[in-house]
Motif scaffolding. Structure first.
Motif, PDB file in Angstrom:
ATOM      1  N   ARG A 151       0.961  -1.412   0.097  1.00  0.00           N
ATOM      2  CA  ARG A 151      -0.036  -0.037   0.000  1.00  0.00           C
ATOM      3  C   ARG A 151       0.906   1.110  -0.036  1.00  0.00           C
ATOM      4  NH1 ARG A 151      -4.421   0.711   4.560  1.00  0.00           N
ATOM      5  NH2 ARG A 151      -4.875  -1.329   3.847  1.00  0.00           N
ATOM      6  N   LEU A 152       1.768   1.208   0.814  1.00  0.00           N
ATOM      7  CA  LEU A 152       2.753   2.338   0.814  1.00  0.00           C
ATOM      8  C   LEU A 152       3.558   2.804  -0.287  1.00  0.00           C
ATOM      9  CD1 LEU A 152       3.875   4.464   2.745  1.00  0.00           C
ATOM     10  CD2 LEU A 152       5.640   2.872   3.578  1.00  0.00           C
ATOM     11  N   GLN A 153       3.894   1.517  -1.309  1.00  0.00           N
ATOM     12  CA  GLN A 153       4.572   1.621  -2.352  1.00  0.00           C
ATOM     13  C   GLN A 153       3.561   2.381  -3.430  1.00  0.00           C
ATOM     14  OE1 GLN A 153       6.373  -2.263  -2.390  1.00  0.00           O
ATOM     15  NE2 GLN A 153       8.065  -1.190  -3.462  1.00  0.00           N
ATOM     16  N   PHE A 154       2.322   1.981  -3.450  1.00  0.00           N
ATOM     17  CA  PHE A 154       1.363   2.495  -4.272  1.00  0.00           C
ATOM     18  C   PHE A 154       1.028   4.238  -4.042  1.00  0.00           C
ATOM     19  CE2 PHE A 154       0.613  -2.022  -5.609  1.00  0.00           C
ATOM     20  CZ  PHE A 154       0.387  -1.626  -6.920  1.00  0.00           C
ATOM     21  N   TYR A 155       1.296   4.354  -2.576  1.00  0.00           N
ATOM     22  CA  TYR A 155       0.985   5.766  -2.227  1.00  0.00           C
ATOM     23  C   TYR A 155       2.156   6.465  -3.074  1.00  0.00           C
ATOM     24  CZ  TYR A 155      -2.451   4.704   1.435  1.00  0.00           C
ATOM     25  OH  TYR A 155      -3.293   4.223   2.200  1.00  0.00           O
ATOM     26  N   MET A 156       3.102   6.124  -3.119  1.00  0.00           N
ATOM     27  CA  MET A 156       4.286   6.723  -3.362  1.00  0.00           C
ATOM     28  C   MET A 156       4.506   6.911  -5.060  1.00  0.00           C
ATOM     29  SD  MET A 156       5.178   7.863  -0.538  1.00  0.00           S
ATOM     30  CE  MET A 156       6.364   9.232  -1.191  1.00  0.00           C
ATOM     31  N   PHE A 157       3.800   5.757  -5.491  1.00  0.00           N
ATOM     32  CA  PHE A 157       3.770   5.880  -6.962  1.00  0.00           C
ATOM     33  C   PHE A 157       2.805   6.833  -7.472  1.00  0.00           C
ATOM     34  CE2 PHE A 157       1.693   4.197 -10.956  1.00  0.00           C
ATOM     35  CZ  PHE A 157       2.913   3.987 -11.758  1.00  0.00           C
ATOM     36  N   ALA A 158       1.787   6.928  -6.832  1.00  0.00           N
ATOM     37  CA  ALA A 158       0.633   8.159  -7.040  1.00  0.00           C
ATOM     38  C   ALA A 158       1.294   9.491  -6.616  1.00  0.00           C
ATOM     39  CB  ALA A 158      -0.686   7.856  -6.056  1.00  0.00           C
ATOM     40  N   TRP A 159       2.144   9.615  -5.683  1.00  0.00           N
ATOM     41  CA  TRP A 159       2.719  10.785  -5.124  1.00  0.00           C
ATOM     42  C   TRP A 159       3.762  11.262  -6.274  1.00  0.00           C
ATOM     43  CZ3 TRP A 159       3.363  12.812   0.197  1.00  0.00           C
ATOM     44  CH2 TRP A 159       4.205  13.690   0.130  1.00  0.00           C
ATOM     45  N   THR A 160       4.490  10.273  -6.904  1.00  0.00           N
ATOM     46  CA  THR A 160       5.286  10.609  -7.847  1.00  0.00           C
ATOM     47  C   THR A 160       4.459  11.166  -9.061  1.00  0.00           C
ATOM     48  OG1 THR A 160       6.933   9.035  -7.169  1.00  0.00           O
ATOM     49  CG2 THR A 160       7.008   9.935  -9.472  1.00  0.00           C
ATOM     50  N   HIS A 161       3.258  10.477  -9.502  1.00  0.00           N
ATOM     51  CA  HIS A 161       2.798  11.075 -10.603  1.00  0.00           C
ATOM     52  C   HIS A 161       1.835  12.217 -10.548  1.00  0.00           C
ATOM     53  CE1 HIS A 161       3.859   7.006 -12.285  1.00  0.00           C
ATOM     54  NE2 HIS A 161       3.457   7.219 -13.323  1.00  0.00           N
ATOM     55  N   VAL A 162       1.307  12.455  -9.657  1.00  0.00           N
ATOM     56  CA  VAL A 162       0.672  13.653  -9.272  1.00  0.00           C
ATOM     57  C   VAL A 162       1.633  14.972  -9.415  1.00  0.00           C
ATOM     58  CG1 VAL A 162      -0.542  15.114  -7.677  1.00  0.00           C
ATOM     59  CG2 VAL A 162      -1.310  12.820  -7.861  1.00  0.00           C
ATOM     60  N   THR A 163       2.874  14.611  -8.861  1.00  0.00           N
ATOM     61  CA  THR A 163       3.952  15.532  -8.893  1.00  0.00           C
ATOM     62  C   THR A 163       4.161  15.946 -10.401  1.00  0.00           C
ATOM     63  OG1 THR A 163       4.832  14.892  -6.556  1.00  0.00           O
ATOM     64  CG2 THR A 163       6.137  16.325  -7.978  1.00  0.00           C
ATOM     65  N   LEU A 164       4.380  14.986 -10.941  1.00  0.00           N
ATOM     66  CA  LEU A 164       4.739  15.061 -12.548  1.00  0.00           C
ATOM     67  C   LEU A 164       3.569  15.862 -13.132  1.00  0.00           C
ATOM     68  CD1 LEU A 164       6.104  11.726 -13.328  1.00  0.00           C
ATOM     69  CD2 LEU A 164       7.476  13.833 -13.269  1.00  0.00           C
ATOM     70  N   LEU A 165       2.412  15.614 -12.819  1.00  0.00           N
ATOM     71  CA  LEU A 165       1.166  16.395 -13.468  1.00  0.00           C
ATOM     72  C   LEU A 165       1.181  17.744 -13.050  1.00  0.00           C
ATOM     73  CD1 LEU A 165      -1.609  16.344 -14.998  1.00  0.00           C
ATOM     74  CD2 LEU A 165      -2.585  15.758 -12.791  1.00  0.00           C
ATOM     75  N   ILE A 166       1.516  18.214 -11.740  1.00  0.00           N
ATOM     76  CA  ILE A 166       1.558  19.544 -11.319  1.00  0.00           C
ATOM     77  C   ILE A 166       2.516  20.260 -11.852  1.00  0.00           C
ATOM     78  CG2 ILE A 166       1.500  20.729  -9.270  1.00  0.00           C
ATOM     79  CD1 ILE A 166      -0.236  18.669  -7.806  1.00  0.00           C
ATOM     80  N   VAL A 167       3.944  19.954 -11.614  1.00  0.00           N
ATOM     81  CA  VAL A 167       5.111  20.490 -11.988  1.00  0.00           C
ATOM     82  C   VAL A 167       5.561  20.438 -13.485  1.00  0.00           C
ATOM     83  CG1 VAL A 167       7.296  20.712 -11.386  1.00  0.00           C
ATOM     84  CG2 VAL A 167       5.757  20.251  -9.726  1.00  0.00           C
ATOM     85  N   VAL A 168       5.702  19.259 -14.118  1.00  0.00           N
ATOM     86  CA  VAL A 168       6.169  19.091 -15.378  1.00  0.00           C
ATOM     87  C   VAL A 168       5.343  19.417 -16.309  1.00  0.00           C
ATOM     88  CG1 VAL A 168       7.493  17.594 -16.916  1.00  0.00           C
ATOM     89  CG2 VAL A 168       7.654  17.092 -14.320  1.00  0.00           C
ATOM     90  N   THR A 169       3.900  19.118 -16.405  1.00  0.00           N
ATOM     91  CA  THR A 169       3.067  19.345 -17.390  1.00  0.00           C
ATOM     92  C   THR A 169       3.048  20.689 -17.391  1.00  0.00           C
ATOM     93  OG1 THR A 169       2.188  17.231 -17.057  1.00  0.00           O
ATOM     94  CG2 THR A 169       0.872  18.726 -18.318  1.00  0.00           C
TER      95      THR A 169
END
Length: 457
Positions: free
Chosen positions: A203-221
């Motif tokens: 569960r924690l690893q999926f939390y961090m997977f989502a954390w990374t992708h939301v960060t990519l959406l907010i910052v990189v995009t």
């Protein structure tokens, strides 16, 4: 009595398989209960309880010693005011220096800011969960950042550097299969993440997977949209950034000197007086600043790559947006006041941009404030004394960049001849010839080109 009721309920739930046995529970949820993810104790059900939020090291004051010594006699309120003012003036001066250096330097700065913002957000996640030694978390986060940047910057090269692509054989291959290569790179990261999954940390690893992708959406995009706005003309890059800076400064000043009424609980220091004062000041500033920049081709012309000089060119015939026009009042009022106003149409658009930056833009800051309060931190980092991290300064800028991109696409942008030409140059010769013949016939039918001469018998 409470003890027996709880025991009875737990027994019934175990009987029907609704909860795991104690041994199984301790083995499968170890590492999650300690985070407050499951099994909250009585009286700690609030989502913002201390059990839910791991401790994060407090930020360190990195204010230069010379400033600390010069301001040591002031109260903390005025000391912070001077520190913020001096650093703000320094950053604004640096911003105008970068503008002077040209579009290439601006693109480099945008990419640098993007990487630093990504690092600050990922670091918060790492500090929260580092004690669990999640495998490959930071490595995969940076790998996904590289993949997403490869995709976006590759799209930019294909759209704006078609002539350069035609000259270089390796670039032709990369552009032709760009999206397939990008997807393959992402797929490799996805598979690495699945292979890194470890029991007890799923569960924690999926939390961090989502954390990374939301960060990519907010910052990189959104940082990619900043660069897209830049190619439309430097004025679409400079004015939005400047009015957000103006709103931030003026709201702070009005709130500092006149603030009495709290605005929102997420940011206790924000006041209605600062919000309204910042709005009025930003609209006036944006209108005047747009007038000043609209006079120069360097700011209003789209940024294009010149294949002959191998550099970016900002020379063009300004569009109607940047040509002075007369505006009159409605006929009933015009007969009485006889008032005529001359201004650039872009100044009208600047009012819309300033309004968004003042009324909606701050919600990007409120969103960031809610995020920081969730993890009980004051700032994203301590990069800039008195201001926090880079993300603390750009939380509103990313939201503004998205709005400007949508605004240009909806109300400003028409067909771009340069972009169409770049796409035509990438086609095969027979396809280019077909387009040429179709275009020639179309212009002949409209009478723009002379009709074809009849063939000699």
């Amino acid at each position: 009595m409470t003890f027996f009721m709880n025991s009875g309920i737990c027994g019934i739930r175990r009987c029907f398989g609704l909860t795991p046995s104690p041994a199984k529970e301790s083995s499968e949820t170890d590492g999650e209960d300690r985070l407050g993810l499951t099994g909250e104790p009585d009286g700690e059900a609030d989502g913002d309880s201390k059990a839910d939020t791991p401790e994060i090291p407090t930020s360190v004051d990195n204010t230069p010693q010379c400033l600390n010594k010069a301001l040591e006699g002031l109260s903390s309120r005025w000391r912070n005011w001077w520190i913020r003012g001096i650093l703000s003036f320094t950053m604004i001066s640096g911003f105008f220096l970068i503008i002077y250096l040209g579009p290439v330097m601006l693109i480099i700065v945008v990419m640098t800011v993007q990487i630093k913002c990504f690092q600050e957000i990922i670091t918060i996640g790492y500090r929260v969960y580092h004690s669990y030694d999640l495998p490959w978390f930071r490595t995969l986060s940076w790998y996904f950042l590289i993949c997403v940047n490869y995709f976006f910057y590759g799209e930019t090269v294909a759209d704006y550097f078609g002539v350069l692509v035609q000259k270089e054989e390796p670039l032709q291959f990369l552009v032709r299969y760009h999206r397939f290569i990008s997807f393959t790179l992402y797929l490799a990261g996805f598979c690495m993440f699945v292979l890194s999954l470890v029991k007890k940390h799923y569960r924690l690893q999926f939390y961090m997977f989502a954390w990374t992708h939301v960060t990519l959406l907010i910052v990189v995009t959104q940082s990619h949209l900043v660069i897209q706005n830049l190619f439309e003309g430097m004025i679409w890059f400079i004015v939005p950034i400047s009015i957000v800076i103006c709103n931030d400064i003026m709201a702070y000043l009005f709130g500092f000197f006149f603030g009495r009424t709290p605005l929102i609980k997420l940011s206790p220091k924000k006041t209605w007086e600062g919000f309204i004062g910042g709005f009025l000041s930003t609209v006036v500033f944006g209108f005047i600043f747009a007038y000043l920049l609209a006079q120069y081709q360097y700011f209003v012309c789209p940024v294009e790559y010149d294949s002959e000089t191998n550099r970016f060119a900002v020379e063009c015939q300004p569009s109607e947006l940047f040509v002075m026009q007369e505006y009159r009042l409605p006929a009933a009022l015009q007969n009485v006041l006889r008032w005529v106003m001359k201004m650039y149409p872009f100044q009208i658009h600047s009012v819309a941009l300033s309004t968004f930056a003042s009324l909606i833009g701050p919600f990007g800051g409120f969103f960031a404030s809610g995020f920081k309060r969730a993890f009980k931190i004051k700032d994203f980092a301590n990069t800039i004394p008195g201001h926090g991290g880079i993300m603390d300064r750009f939380d509103c800028q990313y939201l503004m960049a998205t709005f400007v991109h949508v605004y240009i696409a909806s109300f400003i942008r028409g067909p771009n001849p340069s972009k169409v030409l770049q796409q035509v140059l990438v086609l095969q010769p027979e396809q280019q010839l077909s387009i040429f013949n179709t275009l020639r016939s179309h212009l002949q039918d409209k009478g723009i080109l002379p009709p074809p001469r009849p063939e000699a018998q």
